[in-house]
Design a protein around this motif. Structure first.
Motif, short mmCIF file in Angstrom:
data_model
loop_
_atom_site.label_atom_id
_atom_site.label_comp_id
_atom_site.label_asym_id
_atom_site.label_seq_id
_atom_site.Cartn_x
_atom_site.Cartn_y
_atom_site.Cartn_z
N LYS A 11 13.59 13.44 -4.90
CA LYS A 11 14.67 13.64 -3.94
C LYS A 11 14.15 14.37 -2.70
O LYS A 11 14.50 14.01 -1.56
CB LYS A 11 15.80 14.43 -4.58
CG LYS A 11 17.00 14.65 -3.67
CD LYS A 11 18.12 15.38 -4.40
CE LYS A 11 19.31 15.60 -3.46
NZ LYS A 11 20.42 16.32 -4.16
N GLU A 12 13.32 15.38 -2.90
CA GLU A 12 12.77 16.13 -1.77
C GLU A 12 11.88 15.23 -0.91
O GLU A 12 11.92 15.30 0.33
CB GLU A 12 11.98 17.33 -2.27
CG GLU A 12 12.82 18.44 -2.85
CD GLU A 12 11.98 19.53 -3.49
OE1 GLU A 12 12.39 20.70 -3.41
OE2 GLU A 12 10.93 19.22 -4.09
N ARG A 13 11.10 14.39 -1.57
CA ARG A 13 10.21 13.49 -0.83
C ARG A 13 11.02 12.46 -0.04
O ARG A 13 10.70 12.14 1.10
CB ARG A 13 9.23 12.82 -1.78
CG ARG A 13 8.07 12.11 -1.09
CD ARG A 13 7.06 11.60 -2.10
NE ARG A 13 6.47 12.69 -2.86
CZ ARG A 13 6.74 12.95 -4.15
NH1 ARG A 13 7.59 12.17 -4.83
NH2 ARG A 13 6.17 13.96 -4.76
N ALA A 14 12.06 11.93 -0.66
CA ALA A 14 12.92 10.98 0.04
C ALA A 14 13.59 11.63 1.25
O ALA A 14 13.74 11.01 2.31
CB ALA A 14 13.98 10.42 -0.92
N THR A 15 13.98 12.89 1.10
CA THR A 15 14.57 13.63 2.22
C THR A 15 13.56 13.78 3.33
O THR A 15 13.89 13.63 4.52
CB THR A 15 15.06 15.00 1.76
OG1 THR A 15 16.10 14.83 0.79
CG2 THR A 15 15.60 15.82 2.92
N MET A 16 12.30 14.05 2.97
CA MET A 16 11.27 14.19 3.99
C MET A 16 11.05 12.87 4.72
O MET A 16 10.92 12.84 5.95
CB MET A 16 9.94 14.68 3.39
CG MET A 16 8.81 14.67 4.42
SD MET A 16 7.28 15.48 3.89
CE MET A 16 7.66 17.19 4.29
N GLU A 67 1.25 7.74 -2.74
CA GLU A 67 1.56 6.72 -3.74
C GLU A 67 2.97 6.83 -4.29
O GLU A 67 3.48 5.90 -4.90
CB GLU A 67 0.55 6.79 -4.90
CG GLU A 67 -0.88 6.47 -4.50
CD GLU A 67 -1.08 5.02 -4.15
OE1 GLU A 67 -0.30 4.17 -4.64
OE2 GLU A 67 -2.02 4.70 -3.39
N GLN A 68 3.61 7.97 -4.07
CA GLN A 68 4.98 8.16 -4.55
C GLN A 68 6.03 7.56 -3.61
O GLN A 68 7.20 7.44 -3.98
CB GLN A 68 5.26 9.66 -4.73
CG GLN A 68 4.26 10.40 -5.60
CD GLN A 68 4.20 9.86 -7.00
OE1 GLN A 68 5.23 9.57 -7.61
NE2 GLN A 68 2.99 9.72 -7.54
N VAL A 69 5.62 7.20 -2.41
CA VAL A 69 6.55 6.60 -1.44
C VAL A 69 6.72 5.12 -1.78
O VAL A 69 5.74 4.39 -1.93
CB VAL A 69 6.03 6.79 0.00
CG1 VAL A 69 6.83 5.96 0.99
CG2 VAL A 69 6.08 8.27 0.38
N ASP A 70 7.97 4.68 -1.90
CA ASP A 70 8.22 3.32 -2.38
C ASP A 70 8.45 2.34 -1.23
O ASP A 70 8.41 2.70 -0.04
CB ASP A 70 9.40 3.30 -3.35
CG ASP A 70 10.72 3.75 -2.73
OD1 ASP A 70 10.90 3.60 -1.50
OD2 ASP A 70 11.60 4.24 -3.47
N ARG A 71 8.70 1.08 -1.61
CA ARG A 71 8.82 0.02 -0.62
C ARG A 71 10.01 0.23 0.32
O ARG A 71 9.90 0.02 1.54
CB ARG A 71 8.96 -1.33 -1.32
CG ARG A 71 9.21 -2.48 -0.37
CD ARG A 71 9.24 -3.80 -1.10
NE ARG A 71 9.99 -4.80 -0.35
CZ ARG A 71 10.18 -6.05 -0.75
NH1 ARG A 71 9.68 -6.45 -1.90
NH2 ARG A 71 10.87 -6.89 -0.02
N GLN A 131 11.36 3.00 1.25
CA GLN A 131 11.00 4.06 2.18
C GLN A 131 9.98 3.56 3.20
O GLN A 131 10.05 3.89 4.39
CB GLN A 131 10.46 5.26 1.40
CG GLN A 131 11.52 5.93 0.56
CD GLN A 131 10.95 6.87 -0.50
OE1 GLN A 131 9.77 6.80 -0.84
NE2 GLN A 131 11.79 7.74 -1.04
N ALA A 132 9.04 2.73 2.74
CA ALA A 132 8.05 2.15 3.65
C ALA A 132 8.72 1.30 4.71
O ALA A 132 8.34 1.34 5.89
CB ALA A 132 7.04 1.32 2.85
N GLU A 133 9.72 0.55 4.34
CA GLU A 133 10.42 -0.30 5.30
C GLU A 133 11.15 0.53 6.35
O GLU A 133 11.20 0.16 7.54
CB GLU A 133 11.39 -1.23 4.58
CG GLU A 133 10.68 -2.33 3.78
CD GLU A 133 11.62 -3.16 2.93
OE1 GLU A 133 12.76 -2.69 2.66
OE2 GLU A 133 11.23 -4.27 2.52
#
Length: 297
Positions: A135-140, A181-185, A187-189
């Motif tokens: 969740k913290e990474r997605a927020t970042m 590597e924890q960032v998903d597709r 998020q990449a888009e």
């Protein structure tokens, strides 16, 4: 010498009256003591003193003096982050404080770009050894893409004031996330959408401080991750040339010419990276880049 500097800083910080909030230099220090610390490569043996100073220096990221903003605040905290000298708990506090600075008014245009650049360093620590929750990474990621897409101050370098460089610093932040590597597709888009928004800015600012190359780097490393297939890359690059504007403006409008300059520089940067890479996923970008180049008048 180093012990004397640490003792001096400790006494100054401890003797400061009141909370250390929005002071630069941090309450209890001065430019001279911080320059001495820089000369000693920011060596501080006292963890508590280092933590206090690291948080205090964040308010110097908006200082108009480049020696203090860039040479001490950004450089010093980066040295400690890269040396693993700041705990996970402190990194979390620092990240959250930087988010606040990123959202604050910034009339001089220094604070937000340097908050973004230091957030890239915080993101780097999580890339090398994950410590944030999902969740913290997605927020970042959300903060990073919002920041890059929102940049409208395109000032780069000034002989007297030093760097601002908001687009480049935002791209550096996305680079660290692209490598994670924890960032998903998904998020990449979202990251690619933010990059696309700045490849050829609608405001028609002609980049002259290396921004296209910096924007290219997270794209290249997202390709390395293999999150998108060839058709998706083709579609992403194909959507860039229409950002130039109306075809009737070609070579007859200064804004169109500025956007063409930026787009060409970006595409050539990606192509060069792909051409020189030994990574098959990165090399596979070349046909999509060439196809986009062929559609530009």
């Amino acid at each position: 010498m180093r012990n004397r500097i640490a003792l001096m800083l400790s006494l100054m910080l401890l003797s400061a009256a009141g909370p250390v909030l929005a002071d630069c230099p941090p309450a209890g220090t001065d430019a001279g003591s911080l320059q001495l610390l820089r000369q000693q490569e920011f060596a501080l043996a006292d963890d508590g003193l280092r933590d206090t100073l690291a948080m205090g220096l964040l308010d110097c990221l908006g200082d108009p003096d480049p020696a203090l903003r860039d040479g001490i605040a950004y450089e010093g905290v980066t040295v400690w982050l890269r040396a693993g000298q700041l705990s996970e708990a402190l990194r979390g506090q620092m990240r959250d404080r930087l988010y606040v600075l990123l959202d604050a008014d910034d009339p001089e245009g220094f604070r937000q770009p340097f908050a973004a650049l230091l957030l890239a360093e915080v993101a780097r620590t999580d890339r090398l050894q994950p410590w944030m929750s999902g969740k913290e990474r997605a927020t970042m990621v959300g903060h990073a893409v919002t920041y890059l897409a929102s940049v409208r101050d395109y000032r780069g370098f000034d002989d007297a004031q030093g760097w601002r460089h908001g687009v480049a610093h935002g791209a550096d932040w996305l680079l660290q996330l692209a490598l994670n590597e924890q960032v998903d597709r998904t998020q990449a888009e979202s990251m690619l959408a933010a990059i696309a928004s700045q490849v050829a800015p609608e405001s028609a600012h002609a980049y002259v401080y290396g921004e296209p190359g910096r924007l290219a780097r997270p794209v290249v490393y997202l390709a390395h991750r293999g999150l998108l297939d060839q058709a998706q890359w083709q579609a992403w690059f194909a959507a860039l040339p229409p950002r130039l504007g109306e075809p009737a403006q070609a070579y007859a409008d200064s804004a169109w010419l500025a956007r063409r300059h930026d787009l060409m520089a970006f595409l050539m940067s990606v192509y060069l990276e792909a051409d020189q890479s030994g990574d098959a996923q990165i090399q596979a970008l070349k046909p999509a880049v060439v196809a986009a180049l062929k559609t530009i008048p």
